[in-house]
Design an enzyme around this catalytic site. Structure first.
Site, PDB file in Angstrom:
ATOM      1  N   ASP A 144       0.978  -1.212   0.034  1.00  0.00           N
ATOM      2  CA  ASP A 144       0.087  -0.366  -0.382  1.00  0.00           C
ATOM      3  C   ASP A 144       0.806   0.904  -0.453  1.00  0.00           C
ATOM      4  O   ASP A 144       2.242   1.108   0.506  1.00  0.00           O
ATOM      5  CB  ASP A 144      -0.667  -0.231   0.657  1.00  0.00           C
ATOM      6  CG  ASP A 144      -2.003   0.843   1.085  1.00  0.00           C
ATOM      7  OD1 ASP A 144      -1.922   1.645   0.162  1.00  0.00           O
ATOM      8  OD2 ASP A 144      -3.356   0.581   1.324  1.00  0.00           O
TER       9      ASP A 144
HETATM   10  C1  BGC Z   1      -5.252   3.081   0.641  1.00  0.00           C
HETATM   11  C2  BGC Z   1      -5.116   2.499  -1.022  1.00  0.00           C
HETATM   12  C3  BGC Z   1      -4.497   2.460  -2.088  1.00  0.00           C
HETATM   13  C4  BGC Z   1      -3.812   3.250  -2.288  1.00  0.00           C
HETATM   14  C5  BGC Z   1      -3.029   4.288  -3.648  1.00  0.00           C
HETATM   15  C6  BGC Z   1      -3.300   4.383  -0.094  1.00  0.00           C
HETATM   16  O1  BGC Z   1      -3.545   5.327   0.496  1.00  0.00           O
HETATM   17  O2  BGC Z   1      -4.664   2.568   1.820  1.00  0.00           O
HETATM   18  O3  BGC Z   1      -6.449   1.454  -1.143  1.00  0.00           O
HETATM   19  O4  BGC Z   1      -5.408   2.019  -3.103  1.00  0.00           O
HETATM   20  O5  BGC Z   1      -3.210   4.258  -1.566  1.00  0.00           O
HETATM   21  O6  BGC Z   1      -4.052   5.097  -3.529  1.00  0.00           O
END
Ligand code: BGC
Length: 760
Positions: A284
């Site tokens: 993530d």
């Molecule tokens: C979130 C994810 C997301 C990623 C990319 C993160 O802060 O937890 O769910 O896919 O950002 O935008």
């Protein structure tokens, strides 16, 4: 004849296997050849996933990221909007970098692209897998037409604590429903051929247990037994993997004291070895860097740990890019691990068809004709209407009658921007249909609609600012509260009915939007009271990104239609249901508690050694509270219709079974009202005695049926030992002989019951 058919079938299967093997061999030899030419730096570049940053159309080559792309230091980019920009950036990769390896383009396409569907929690309330799959299919068509080939979806984290704002992004509290939805979403995105230009790769997230954050506070620690992980949280991730999801995203939280991003047991032992996952694993956002704050080492240490645990791609933080070379030199990571990660990313690109044609998803014509089309919007409207849950409808106050005068009041009544809900990155907020617009359009000219805002979202201006970020401003009214309310009361004065659009703003749920109170903000409660005092009937249209506490409203107001955040066609869809053009059929995919102190409250809990007697409130020395019963306000699976349904007894094909026998459970369901309607018939099973304790009931099947007034349908479920399996103390997945309760009903509380004894 039958044996000939069988032979033919096996021959076909064999042919398919041979073809797949040939494809795999071709891919392997292509990648072997490519990797032979790659330097270590180029390999590490493939593992790097920066955000799109400052790219502007026509100037990609001057963007901060351009140099890195040319140097082969980027494997993919995420959250770039528009096919033109993506095409330019891809061109940089395939013309300027030495080996001309195309980039993969990811985005959070969570519930639609430009055409936005209800938030996932709403989609899950349709209990209609065809609609769920269709929403993902349309999202894939639109996103791929605009250059995207990889989505960070589905989010399949089980959420039993509605304080957690990201409940909005998932499918609620149940693993069975969650697993069905996970499969449908993966199928919708990926189709049967990933290399087609209108399919995109899915990324299952957030692996794992992200929804079990302590106290519902986002990013917080999780801690639970393995038996609970396997039975109560893992199934939807596994279902998505089994459905062929091409990638998986590691979660932010720790598990057993080790952050998921660096947790080898989780990423390698369970995901790859036990479940056979063959795709690639991405962190993530800055997941690797955050392990420094988790307290397990500096960036170099945690980067090596993430690679060793099984991570292939590093989102944003560049820990891999900047430290793995040194770690390799020092013998802290192996060349083999770097190669394996690089190979998996190249394989994903290969499967997407990017080596064959890096511009496969860059058809500017498609972007002009396949995004936000009338046909897609029509489907979004229909799907949204299926997601609404009618929570209360005393005296059949709904549907509204056309003609007469309706007062539409509330801070969410005239907002386009809040209708798409959280995580709608590609939405054009200004084009979404507000409730006011939708109501006017659907009501027709002989219905008068007057509007007044009536209250701000919240009395606290800071809270409101924090809850209306990202262009979702609710245009705060700075006049005295009394004046704002008085205006609404005046508007309602000679109305026949008041429709109050209240609840949460879109950004009160979603990432980093946890709440310690999950009720309607006081400013809106005060508005509701003033409206009630007019003596006019008040219909609440509730906007919500989670299960909420609305115990007071459920008592005081005759009708409540929960609409979540319905997406780009919100206003039309809500009006369709308010006027009865569509009969509501949504059912809750998570329990709604009576008060916040009951949380976490979920239907498939254990019995305990001191269960409360049925229908009881307080009993000393029983598992309960002094000040509230154990009951939810609305149970899992609950939702009303403009018609009513009755259930007959559960009839089993036999009340004794043995081994792999199939049993059918049949129930007669009748539409006892005056309107055609849909009902979600739900099957629950209780394993009465086990080698470990078992939940009081578990969802094991459901069917959404349509019934004309007066019509009865026999609804049958086939039950096999597969439905009785669970992970036991040794984490072995099996079933145990004994007594089972088979329950069928329209929600998890109101069920008909039969018993069966199942022998091994
Ligand atoms: C979130 C994810 C997301 C990623 C990319 C993160 O802060 O937890 O769910 O896919 O950002 O935008």
């Amino acid at each position: 004849m039958q044996s000939l058919m069988k032979k033919l079938f096996f021959a076909c299967c064999l042919l398919m296997v041979v073809q797949l093997q040939a494809q795999d061999a071709k891919m392997k030899s292509f990648i072997d050849n490519l990797m032979k030419q790659m330097t270590l730096d180029e390999k590490l570049g493939q593992l790097n996933l920066p955000g799109a940053g400052d790219i502007v159309t026509g100037q990609a080559s001057n963007s901060g990221i351009a140099q890195k792309i040319a140097e082969g230091k980027v494997g993919g980019l995420f959250n770039i909007k528009s096919v033109e920009k993506i095409k330019e950036v891809q061109q940089l990769a395939v013309t300027k970098s030495r080996l001309k390896i195309p980039l993969i383009f990811g985005m959070d396409v969570i519930h639609g692209y430009r055409t936005v569907f209800p938030i996932p929690l709403g989609l899950s309330s349709t209990w209609d897998m065809q609609l769920v799959e269709r929403s993902a299919r349309i999202a894939a068509i639109e996103a791929s037409a605009d250059g995207i080939n990889w989505t960070f979806s589905p989010m399949v984290d089980i959420a039993r604590d509605p304080r957690w704002g990201r409940m909005a992004e998932g499918s609620g509290e149940d693993v069975f429903l969650g697993a069905e939805i996970a499969k449908a979403m993966v199928k919708g995105y990926q189709g049967s051929d990933l290399s087609k230009n209108n399919t995109i790769m899915a990324c299952v997230k957030h692996y794992a247990l992200y929804g079990a954050a302590e106290a519902g506070r986002d990013y917080n620690t999780t801690d639970m037994s393995r038996i609970r992980m396997y039975n109560e949280h893992f199934p939807p991730y596994k279902a998505a993997v089994d459905a062929g999801a091409g990638s998986v995203m590691a979660s932010f939280n720790e598990i057993d004291g080790v952050p998921a991003t660096g947790n080898k047991w989780l990423l390698t032992d369970v995901l790859r070895k036990q479940w056979g996952f063959k795709g690639f694993l991405v962190t993530d956002y800055t997941g690797i860097n955050e392990m420094v704050d988790h307290g397990i080492g500096d960036l170099k240490t945690v980067s090596a740990r993430a690679l060793d645990a099984g991570i292939d791609m590093d989102m944003v933080g560049e820990g891999f890019l900047t430290t793995l070379k040194a770690s390799l030199k020092e013998g802290k990571v192996s060349q083999q691990l770097i190669d394996a990660a690089c190979r998996r990313i190249l394989e994903a690109k290969y499967k997407l068809g990017l080596f064959e044609d890096p511009y496969r998803y860059c058809d500017v014509k498609r972007a002009a004709t396949e995004v936000y089309t009338d046909a897609h919007r029509k489907e979004a409207r229909e799907i949204a209407a299926q997601s609404f849950v009618l929570l209360k409808n005393e005296g059949n106050i709904l549907p509204l009658k056309r003609g007469g005068k309706i007062a539409l009041v509330g801070p969410l009544a005239d907002s386009r921007e809040n209708m798409p809900g959280t995580w709608s990155v590609a939405a054009e907020f200004g084009k979404a249909i507000s409730l006011l617009e939708g109501l006017k359009a659907v009501a027709g000219s002989n219905t008068q609609i007057v509007y007044a805002k009536g209250s701000n979202l919240d009395y606290n201006a800071k809270f409101e600012a924090d809850a209306t970020m990202f262009g979702k401003n609710l245009k705060r009214d700075e006049r005295p509260v009394e004046q704002i309310i008085a205006e609404a009361v005046a508007a309602a004065k000679d109305a026949d009915v008041i429709v109050a659009a209240v609840g949460e703003s879109a950004e009160m749920s979603g990432e980093a939007s946890s709440r310690s109170n999950i009720d309607i903000p006081q400013a809106q409660k005060d508005l509701l009271k003033a409206l009630k005092a007019t003596g006019k009937p008040v219909v609440i249209v509730l906007f919500a990104g989670r299960s909420m506490v609305i115990t007071e409203e459920a008592k005081e107001y005759p009708a409540i239609l929960n609409v979540w955040f319905p997406g780009s066609e919100a206003g039309y869809a809500i009006a369709d249901v308010l006027f009865g053009d569509v009969n509501p059929s949504g059912k809750l995919s998570a329990t709604w508690p009576q008060n916040i102190g009951q949380v976490p409250l979920f239907y498939n809990h254990k019995n305990t050694g001191r269960p409360l007697g049925e229908g009881k409130w307080f009993q000393k020395f029983r598992s309960n509270y002094l000040d509230v019963s154990n009951d939810p306000l609305y149970p899992f699976g609950y939702g009303l219709s403009y018609t009513s349904f009755s259930y007959g007894n559960v009839v089993l094909s036999s009340n004794k079974a043995k081994g792999n026998q199939k049993i059918t459970a049949t129930v007669a369901v009748t539409n006892t009202g005056k309107t055609a309607g849909k009902e979600v018939v739900q099957l629950y099973i209780r394993d009465v005695v086990g080698s470990v304790t078992r939940p009081v009931k578990e969802l094991k099947g459901f069917q959404k049926i349509s019934l004309q007034p007066g019509e009865t349908k026999q609804v049958s479920f086939t039950i096999t030992p597969e439905d009785l399996k669970f992970y036991n103390y040794d984490l072995k997945y099996d079933w145990e002989a004994g007594e089972f309760h088979i329950m069928v009903g329209g929600n998890s509380r109101d069920v008909q019951k039969a018993s069966i004894y199942w022998d091994k």
